[in-house]
Each structure stands twice: as C-alpha cells, then as structure tokens.
Design an enzyme around this catalytic site. Structure first.
Site, PDB file in Angstrom:
ATOM      1  N   GLU A  21       0.820  -1.238   0.000  1.00  7.88           N
ATOM      2  CA  GLU A  21       0.000   0.000   0.000  1.00  7.88           C
ATOM      3  C   GLU A  21       0.842   1.272   0.000  1.00  7.88           C
ATOM      4  O   GLU A  21       0.589   2.184   0.803  1.00  7.88           O
ATOM      5  CB  GLU A  21      -0.956  -0.007   1.203  1.00  7.88           C
ATOM      6  CG  GLU A  21      -2.014  -1.088   1.099  1.00  7.88           C
ATOM      7  CD  GLU A  21      -3.121  -0.995   2.151  1.00  7.88           C
ATOM      8  OE1 GLU A  21      -3.024  -0.172   3.083  1.00  7.88           O
ATOM      9  OE2 GLU A  21      -4.103  -1.763   2.040  1.00  7.88           O
ATOM     10  N   TYR A  64     -11.906  -3.512   1.611  1.00 12.31           N
ATOM     11  CA  TYR A  64     -12.648  -3.889   2.821  1.00 12.31           C
ATOM     12  C   TYR A  64     -14.009  -3.220   2.752  1.00 12.31           C
ATOM     13  O   TYR A  64     -14.118  -2.067   2.310  1.00 12.31           O
ATOM     14  CB  TYR A  64     -11.906  -3.413   4.076  1.00 12.31           C
ATOM     15  CG  TYR A  64     -10.568  -4.079   4.277  1.00 12.31           C
ATOM     16  CD1 TYR A  64     -10.478  -5.343   4.837  1.00 12.31           C
ATOM     17  CD2 TYR A  64      -9.383  -3.437   3.915  1.00 12.31           C
ATOM     18  CE1 TYR A  64      -9.240  -5.963   5.037  1.00 12.31           C
ATOM     19  CE2 TYR A  64      -8.151  -4.041   4.113  1.00 12.31           C
ATOM     20  CZ  TYR A  64      -8.082  -5.303   4.668  1.00 12.31           C
ATOM     21  OH  TYR A  64      -6.860  -5.905   4.860  1.00 12.31           O
ATOM     22  N   GLU A 107      -5.613  -8.467  -0.156  1.00 13.21           N
ATOM     23  CA  GLU A 107      -6.324  -8.144   1.097  1.00 13.21           C
ATOM     24  C   GLU A 107      -7.780  -7.903   0.733  1.00 13.21           C
ATOM     25  O   GLU A 107      -8.078  -7.004  -0.059  1.00 13.21           O
ATOM     26  CB  GLU A 107      -5.755  -6.894   1.777  1.00 13.21           C
ATOM     27  CG  GLU A 107      -4.416  -7.116   2.433  1.00 13.21           C
ATOM     28  CD  GLU A 107      -3.938  -5.907   3.233  1.00 13.21           C
ATOM     29  OE1 GLU A 107      -4.779  -5.196   3.822  1.00 13.21           O
ATOM     30  OE2 GLU A 107      -2.717  -5.686   3.260  1.00 13.21           O
TER      31      GLU A 107
HETATM   32  O1  AHR Z   1      -5.340  -5.787   7.210  1.00 13.49           O
HETATM   33  C1  AHR Z   1      -5.190  -4.611   7.953  1.00 13.49           C
HETATM   34  C2  AHR Z   1      -4.458  -3.508   7.197  1.00 13.49           C
HETATM   35  O2  AHR Z   1      -5.259  -3.053   6.153  1.00 13.49           O
HETATM   36  C3  AHR Z   1      -3.163  -3.879   6.533  1.00 13.49           C
HETATM   37  O3  AHR Z   1      -2.072  -3.800   7.392  1.00 13.49           O
HETATM   38  C4  AHR Z   1      -3.036  -2.837   5.461  1.00 13.49           C
HETATM   39  O4  AHR Z   1      -2.285  -3.288   4.363  1.00 13.49           O
HETATM   40  C5  AHR Z   1      -4.459  -2.500   5.111  1.00 13.49           C
HETATM   41  O5  AHR Z   1      -4.680  -1.138   5.051  1.00 13.49           O
END
Ligand code: AHR
Length: 502
Positions: free
Chosen positions: A173, A244, A292
């Site tokens: 990131e 997410y 992720e």
């Molecule tokens: O998974 C939690 C965090 O989310 C990770 O460290 C990062 O890469 C992302 O922003």
C-alpha cells in the site's frame, strides 16, 4: 417469492481455478500472530509454539497461500530481526500499529508454520523504509541453496534446505499517506522495477506482485496503476488490489450488494493493466493479486494513533454475523468469476484480526461465521470456473442502484465430473426459486447441499457459543428434466456439489 435462472455448460469457461484464490494473510498486527497462530505455553502448543487448535482450523479452512508479515507492518520491518536465536532478537516499536514487537516469531517460524499448515508462503519485502539491497538479501537468505553469507546464515539457524519462496509482494500500500515510507507512483514504480530486477537476479523463479491502489476510492486510483506499471510492467507478474467493506448506517441492502464494487474494481484494474500492455506493445498479460479483502468494520476502529505501547493489543477483533458471512460468500463468488485474471487472493487476516478464526489467549479457538463460506468454497471449488450469467430480479440499493438479487458461480472438475454451484441470495425479504439448466451436463445428481442462513441475520459465534451459526444441510434441491431446482432463502449462502458418481 422471486424466480431466477442460470445455465451451466462446460463449453463456456472463465478459466482454470487457481488454488491461490483461497489465500489468507498473517500480519504482525494485534493478535494475529501472538496468541493467534503462535502461543508457546498454550495447552495445544506444538514444540515450536504453534497453536495446534489454530493449525487444525487453518487446515479445515482450506487456505492455500498465506501472505506475511504485513500489511502496514512490513513498511517499517527489518526481516533480520525475525531470524536466528530468539533470545538474541531485538524488541522494537512497530510504528504501523503502535505496538511493541518482540520478534519472537519471524521468518524462520513462519516458514515452519506454513509447512505445518500445508500452505504456500507469500512474503512481502519492505519498500517503505528499505530498498533494493535488503529485498535481495532476504531472497538470498530464503532461497539461495548455500555457500554465501546469508544462505549459510539460514543454515546456521537450522534450515539446511532453502525455503524456496516463489511468491513475493513488492511492499504494501505505498500509495497510502498512512504508509511508512509512502511514495508517489513514480517513486514507487522505479523502486518496484529495480527491486524486482535484483530479486530475480538472486532467484529467477520469483513471482512478483507490484502494489496497486490501497482501495478503489483512492484519489490516485487508475493513474497509480498506469504510472507504476509504466515502470514495472516488464518486471512483475501481478498487481495488487485491496478492499474492505462494512455495513454503513444500517443499510443492509447496500452492504449485501458490496461485491458489485469488488467486481467493478477488478474490471477497472484489468483495464489499467491492459492499457499499459497496449502502450508497451507487450505480449504479457498481467494477473491480479487481490491480496487483502474482507468485511472490516472500520467505523469501530479509532486508528492506532492514541493506543498505549503494548504487546499484542486487541485490534479490530470484529465479531462477524450471518450477513457478513453471506457477503463474504459473494466476494468468493466474485473472485472465482474473475479466475481468468485474478490469480491470487488473500482474505485478511487469518486469526483474530478480522479473521475467520478467533482465539482466546490460553483458551479456545473457534470459527467465526465467515469461516464457513470460505471453507466450503475452498473444499468444493475444483477444476475450471464456468462462465455463468444468472438472470435474476434486481433490488434497489442506495449505494449501487439496482443490483441482481442472486450472485452465482460454478466450477467443473473434468476429472471427477463433479460440478460445484455457489449462490448467494442478497434479498432481505424474498426467497428465490432458482432453476439451473444442466442439459449440457447430463447424469448429475445432488451429492451435497449446504445452506448458511438464519432468522437473525445479526447472529454470530462466540467463545461461549461457537456453533451458533453454521451451515445446515439444504433440503429440496432436485435435478430433473435437465434442470437443477432449488430455493435460496433470503440472505443466504448456498453450496451444492453435483456428481454423476455418488
Ligand atoms: O489488514 C489490515 C491492514 O489493512 C493492513 O495492514 C493494510 O495493508 C491495510 O490497510
């Protein structure tokens, strides 16, 4: 009651299913490592200090590849801290998560853990505070057979044979201002390309992942990919995506539809890659590493800025609901539907930190609701992903407009003849009567049928009630006249294995 239909035909294929789609992620964050996968002194601990209960759940989950050691953590990490005699390792400040890092677990332990779990390691190098030399050194330590300072150091530490890690992330990131060593696309693209070249000089087998955007909402999204790949296209194999999702302001309908965003994100990154491919007149087709992804209730996390300095703090230990599990199922379906371009995907993270596995220090380990769709997809998805275009009624969402009530995919294992069908009903109100045309796959019968749903979509599992939510045997699915018929309850994850032999 709603009606939906789909057609499965082995002549129409998205691509081979790469097992690496069922990856996970272990970061030095919160209690993912310490009291998650690693807890010497736990009643179930192996001689190496690995929690056997967590190892067993990891095997049951069916994970294929595990990314390590971060995440934001890696951008300030010195890999040398995590190898060799444990009592000589330094305790450091982890600036990413404002935690105290003892380094009792590091690369040597992680590789041992992956062997015990039967998974492939995927390592990230620090391109935040470090650079080309440290990355090349790490590959030498991990992969060079011997006769050099770093490979002999690995041997001295007890690992005679090389770790042979092939999959590597070039940082994490680095487009994000929160990242230690945050960079512009030009700065990162140059560094990624040069690091990739050096790592490949040490070991030509390495497969390399360049950092894409941290999320689709980044102001630099799209342009970041173009600039980074302009520098690094010829030197890398994958570009990463992270996403997410969470329910916002009680809008369950939009949350249940959030795979629409994931789907669009993948399409856009594919377009960005192929744009650079065209500019470079390249014959190489880059793949995507969605390394992720998960549900994460970020609204509940105030960030690390004001935390006291502690070892293994309880960070983002979200307790997941039935609705979260159904949404996770829709992400798995979305990833499989892009199997032609997405070659790696890692659910973040494995234990405690928004993980499918939860533990208590010295106590039990249990399966969160989101464990189930992952474990079932990893177990039953086999062979090739079929190109399926379900036709379903839509419902209106505030976030994404009209969205199909059903998301569905299927895999076909040519060897066994088995077909696996995965379907989510996103409707909060209506059962869906589903008809799947199987005329191109004669002789199949329903061999397994599982449904995860609940009258209470907020129900979750806990240490005291670890099996409150789990899939149940489905009822009433039939195959007749070349058609599979089944009912999908509102807010449900549904899995079928169809077989000609059982
Ligand atoms: O998974 C939690 C965090 O989310 C990770 O460290 C990062 O890469 C992302 O922003």
């Amino acid at each position: 009651m709603l009606n939906a239909r789909a057609t499965l035909d082995p002549a129409f294929v998205v691509g081979d299913l790469d097992r690496r789609l069922f990856g996970s992620f272990v970061e030095h964050m919160g209690r993912c490592v310490y009291t998650g996968v690693f807890e010497p002194g736990h009643p179930s601990a192996t001689p190496e200090g690995f929690r056997q209960d967590v190892l067993e759940l990891a095997r049951e989950l069916g994970i294929s590849v595990v990314r390590y050691p971060g995440g934001n953590f890696v951008s300030g990490y010195r890999w040398e801290d995590g190898v060799g005699p444990v009592d000589e390792r330094p305790t450091r400040l982890d600036l990413a998560w404002r935690s105290v890092e003892t380094n009792a677990f590091g690369l040597d332990e992680f590789v041992e853990w992956t062997k015990a779990a039967g998974v492939e390691p995927m390592l990230a190098v620090n391109l935040g505070t470090r650079g080309v030399q440290e990355a090349a050194d790490l590959v030498e330590y991990a992969n060079h057979p011997g006769g050099t300072r770093l490979s002999d150091l690995r041997k001295k530490h007890g690992a005679e044979k090389p770790y042979d890690v092939t999959l590597w992330c070039l940082g994490n990131e680095l487009d994000g201002p929160w990242q230690i060593g945050h960079k512009t696309a030009d700065e990162y693209g140059r560094l990624a390309a040069e690091t990739a070249k050096a790592m490949r000089l040490v070991d030509p087998r390495v497969e390399l992942v360049a950092c894409g955007s941290s999320n689709r909402g980044m102001a630099t999204f799209g342009e970041w990919e173009r600039v980074v790949l302009d520098h690094a296209y010829d030197h890398v194999d994958y570009i990463s995506l992270h996403a997410y999702y969470e329910e916002q302001a009680g809008d369950l309908g939009s949350f249940l539809a959030s795979a629409v965003d994931m789907d669009a994100f993948i399409d856009e990154v594919v377009a960005a890659c192929d744009h650079v491919k065209a500019l470079h007149r390249s014959s190489k087709r880059l793949r995507l590493s969605f390394d992720e992804w998960n549900v994460w209730y970020q609204q509940r996390f105030a960030g690390a800025a004001n935390l006291p300095w502690e070892e293994r703090p309880r960070l983002i230990e979200d307790e997941f609901s039935v609705a979260d599990a159904v949404v996770v199922g829709s992400y798995l379906i979305t990833l499989m539907r892009h199997a032609d371009r997405v070659g790696v995907a890692c659910q973040a993270q494995l234990a405690n930190v928004i993980g499918p596995i939860r533990t208590e220090p010295g106590g039990p380990a249990w399966r969160q609701t989101i464990f189930w769709p992952f474990a079932q997809a990893a177990r039953l998805a086999r062979g090739r992903v079929l190109r399926v275009e379900p036709v379903a009624p839509s419902y209106d969402t505030a976030a994404y407009g009209p969205v199909d009530a059903v998301v569905l995919t299927a895999t076909h294992d040519e060897e066994s003849g088995d077909v696996a069908v995965f379907a989510v009903n996103r409707s909060t109100t209506d059962e869906v009567r589903m008809a799947v045309d199987l005329r191109a796959l004669p002789g199949l019968r329903v061999a397994e049928h599982h449904v995860l749903t609940d009258d209470d979509v907020r129900a979750s599992n806990s240490a005291t009630d670890p099996d409150r939510v789990r899939p149940r045997a489905g009822a009433g699915a039939t195959v007749g006249d070349g058609t599979l018929r089944l009912r999908l309850p509102p807010v449900s994850w549904n899995v079928l294995r169809l077989s000609a032999s059982d």
